[in-house]
Design an enzyme around this catalytic site. Structure first.
Site, PDB file in Angstrom:
ATOM      1  N   ASP A  18      -7.228  -1.886   3.555  1.00  0.00           N
ATOM      2  CA  ASP A  18      -6.245  -2.923   3.237  1.00  0.00           C
ATOM      3  C   ASP A  18      -6.584  -4.260   3.898  1.00  0.00           C
ATOM      4  OD1 ASP A  18      -4.586  -1.089   1.810  1.00  0.00           O
ATOM      5  OD2 ASP A  18      -3.843  -0.337   3.722  1.00  0.00           O
ATOM      6  N   ASP A  24      -1.942  -0.574   5.970  1.00  0.00           N
ATOM      7  CA  ASP A  24      -2.186  -0.036   7.309  1.00  0.00           C
ATOM      8  C   ASP A  24      -3.626   0.383   7.549  1.00  0.00           C
ATOM      9  OD1 ASP A  24      -2.164   2.303   5.658  1.00  0.00           O
ATOM     10  OD2 ASP A  24      -1.743   3.506   7.445  1.00  0.00           O
ATOM     11  N   ASP A  71       0.862  -1.180   0.000  1.00  0.00           N
ATOM     12  CA  ASP A  71       0.000   0.000   0.000  1.00  0.00           C
ATOM     13  C   ASP A  71       0.901   1.233   0.000  1.00  0.00           C
ATOM     14  OD1 ASP A  71      -2.359   1.615   0.366  1.00  0.00           O
ATOM     15  OD2 ASP A  71      -1.768   1.800   2.460  1.00  0.00           O
TER      16      ASP A  71
END
Length: 621
Positions: free
Chosen positions: A518, A514, A310
């Site tokens: 996600d 995080d 990410d």
């Protein structure tokens, strides 16, 4: 953490086996051989019964493990009166399963309800008054009040003129979004501005956040259980054992030789060395701030071939930072920042707090602001040390000091909007009724990201991809020079899951993130890694690995430890099985009795355990 019923059962089996062996030895030393054999027999039966049940379950699942060898050795030893050898094997086996259970249970909890940040109640307008109601009672069309700091409980549309929402946990966008009347507000976003009203568009169970919860649960249910490393060796080892044992019996006509072979063949180097090495690896990783939830994830980490990252809060810090200061020649950069930060002390806006933090890092003395008026999502007006200061968006500030946008059509003249990189935020500052300058802010890469990715490639990672909910131009600019193998931008949570699943064709996949957005992808990956220091609780729950410190380079340390621990486990297995095969051959030729074989196997166990404990001394770069 409270032990499960399975853990308590395995503990009880180990206690009975150890108690039976120790009690029988005490009676044997006292000359009570007959009673000693009964005690040994009694200590073996619970372990053997539990083992037979587990074997039946495994066969029902279509699995064949090393448990069969242990069951054969205990059964044969009891059948031919070698109760002491059977008791030793029972202790070795129950101790191994206990250690393995401990490894798998370390730091692992079921993802309970993903509601650590979800509101249980909402504030609704009813009959000219406000009432707090459970989420389940909210109906489409209800008008809700969302206070500052509240999490939006359901999807809806903005009823107030403006609102400022922090959607980083949902979309990956690090900077809060300004919404205007009629805009859609997603559940799970946090109100980063003043209180606002919204009209519910969906029930709680049908809203965005509830959908993310379901995605996590579905991904976890569809994820195949990780097989034990030891079981991959089981069929070959079982075949070798049976050939040597039956061959010795057939050639000599002595069943005791077959018993001795089976006792020596008890696969404790596999059963013990693997969990010991992996538990040591877990402990070592935790020392470096990497919490790995069990031996299975640690072993899989060592085999990862594809890494998906990410952006916001993972590759980047997730907090806006000042990139440049464009100040009026007569004011200076330090003074411009000091005045802006002094006024922004009165605001809870993330950008305002970042400006305050930047000023304090530079050692600037901040004043107490007076007569502060904050316009939610636009800016702040007030007095700082007798000077009129305005901080906010360029259009807002320029409109307050001069009506039309200052510098409009003036190129790069004083007060003009400075050039900014994609994804950057420009904060304007006016002092005493005139535009004084701008602060350009962005969310930069974390320090050491490039070196960490290079190290991971050297360690065996073949593909590194970026998966973000942010815009493509922002992601490309931020990750320029990292040498990524692919970039996927503008992804929703379910699209991230699809990306993870599609990458399985290249080998085991690790996903690092995080935010709440996600969490489904973390659950779907072979190994999910969450930034636990500031990340969402949802991602930490769904992940197999949690970085306990807010430093992405610790991922490299965790990968190094995982690979080294797995290598040590394999070394112990190969050495232990090699010695066991030599012992089996010696037993087949009559050089070892069953008890001697059991004691030899204990010596081999000690050797492989000591080797496995080397994992406690792994030193990542």
């Amino acid at each position: 953490m409270e032990k499960s019923a399975s853990d308590r059962f395995k503990t009880a089996i180990l206690i009975l086996a150890v108690g039976g062996l120790a009690g029988g030895l005490a009676l044997y030393a006292a000359g009570r051989d007959d009673i000693a054999r009964l005690v040994w027999f009694a200590g073996v039966v619970p372990a053997l019964a539990a083992l037979v049940v587990e074997i039946a379950r495994s066969i029902g699942r279509g699995e064949v493990g090393l448990d069969i060898v242990a069951a054969l050795s205990m059964s044969a030893a009891l059948a031919f009166g070698e109760t002491l050898a059977a008791a030793v094997v029972a202790v070795m086996y129950s101790g191994g399963t206990f250690l393995e259970s401990f490894a798998e249970g370390r730091a692992r909890r079921e993802m309970h309800d993903l509601l650590s940040r979800v509101p249980r109640m909402a504030t609704r307008y009813r009959g000219g008054a406000l009432e707090d109601v459970p989420l389940d009672e909210i109906q489409p069309g209800d008008r809700l009040l969302i206070r500052q700091g509240d999490v939006v409980p359901v999807d809806g549309t903005l009823a107030s003129e403006t609102a400022f929402l922090d959607t980083s946990a949902l979309t990956g966008e690090s900077l809060p979004q300004r919404l205007s009347q009629g805009s859609e507000a997603m559940s799970g976003a946090t109100n980063a501005g003043e209180a606002f009203d919204m009209t519910a568009a969906r029930r709680a169970a049908e809203s965005t956040y509830a959908g993310i919860v379901r995605l996590v649960e579905e991904a976890q249910r569809s994820k195949a259980p990780m097989s034990r490393l030891a079981d991959r060796w089981s069929l070959g080892f079982l075949a070798v054992t049976l050939v040597i044992a039956l061959g010795a019996w057939w050639a000599t006509g002595d069943p005791i030789r077959a018993v001795a072979v089976l006792v020596v063949a008890t696969p404790c180097p596999l059963i013990l060395a693997v969990p010991v090495a992996l538990v040591a690896g877990l402990s070592r990783a935790a020392h470096f701030g990497v919490l790995i939830k069990g031996a299975g994830p640690l072993e899989t980490m060592a085999r990862i071939r594809t890494l998906i990252l990410d952006k916001t809060g993972t590759l980047t810090d997730g907090r806006p930072q000042i990139v440049t200061i464009d100040a009026d020649d007569g004011l200076g950069e330090a003074e411009l920042l000091r005045l802006a930060a002094s006024l922004d002390q009165a605001s809870k806006h993330p950008v305002a707090q970042a400006i305050v933090a930047a000023a304090r890092e530079r050692g600037l003395a901040l004043e107490v602001p007076l007569q502060v008026v904050e316009r939610a999502g636009e800016g702040v007006i007030g007095q700082v040390a007798g000077r009129a200061v305005i901080v906010g968006g360029h259009g807002f500030v320029a409109g307050e000091v001069a009506g039309p946008v200052a510098g409009e059509g003036a190129g790069k003249s004083r007060g003009a909007l400075p050039d900014a990189a994609a994804g950057a935020v420009v904060v304007a500052v006016a002092v005493d009724g005139r535009m004084a300058g701008h602060l350009v802010m962005s969310d930069p890469l974390r320090e050491g990201v490039g070196a960490m990715l290079d190290g991971l490639r050297r360690g065996g990672i073949e593909r590194i991809l970026l998966a973000t909910g942010d815009r493509a131009d922002v992601a490309e600019r931020v990750t320029e020079g990292l040498g990524l193998d692919g970039l996927r931008a503008g992804l929703s949570p379910d699209q991230k899951v699809l990306l993870v699943l599609s990458e399985h064709k290249h080998g085991p996949v690790m996903m690092v993130g995080d935010g709440v957005n996600d969490a489904p992808a973390l659950a779907a990956a072979d190994v999910g890694v969450a930034m636990g220091a500031r990340g969402a609780a949802a991602s930490a729950e769904a992940a197999d690995v949690v970085l306990l410190v807010d430093r992405i380079e610790r991922l490299g340390a965790g990968m190094t430890i995982a690979r080294a621990a797995r290598r040590i486990a394999l070394e112990s297995v190969v050495a232990g099985i090699g010695l066991s095969v030599l012992g089996m051959i010696a037993a087949a030729f009559g050089y070892l009795t069953p008890v001697q074989g059991a004691l030899l196997q204990e010596a081999i166990d000690v050797a492989v355990i000591l080797n496995a404990l080397r994992a406690l001394r792994i030193r990542p770069e």
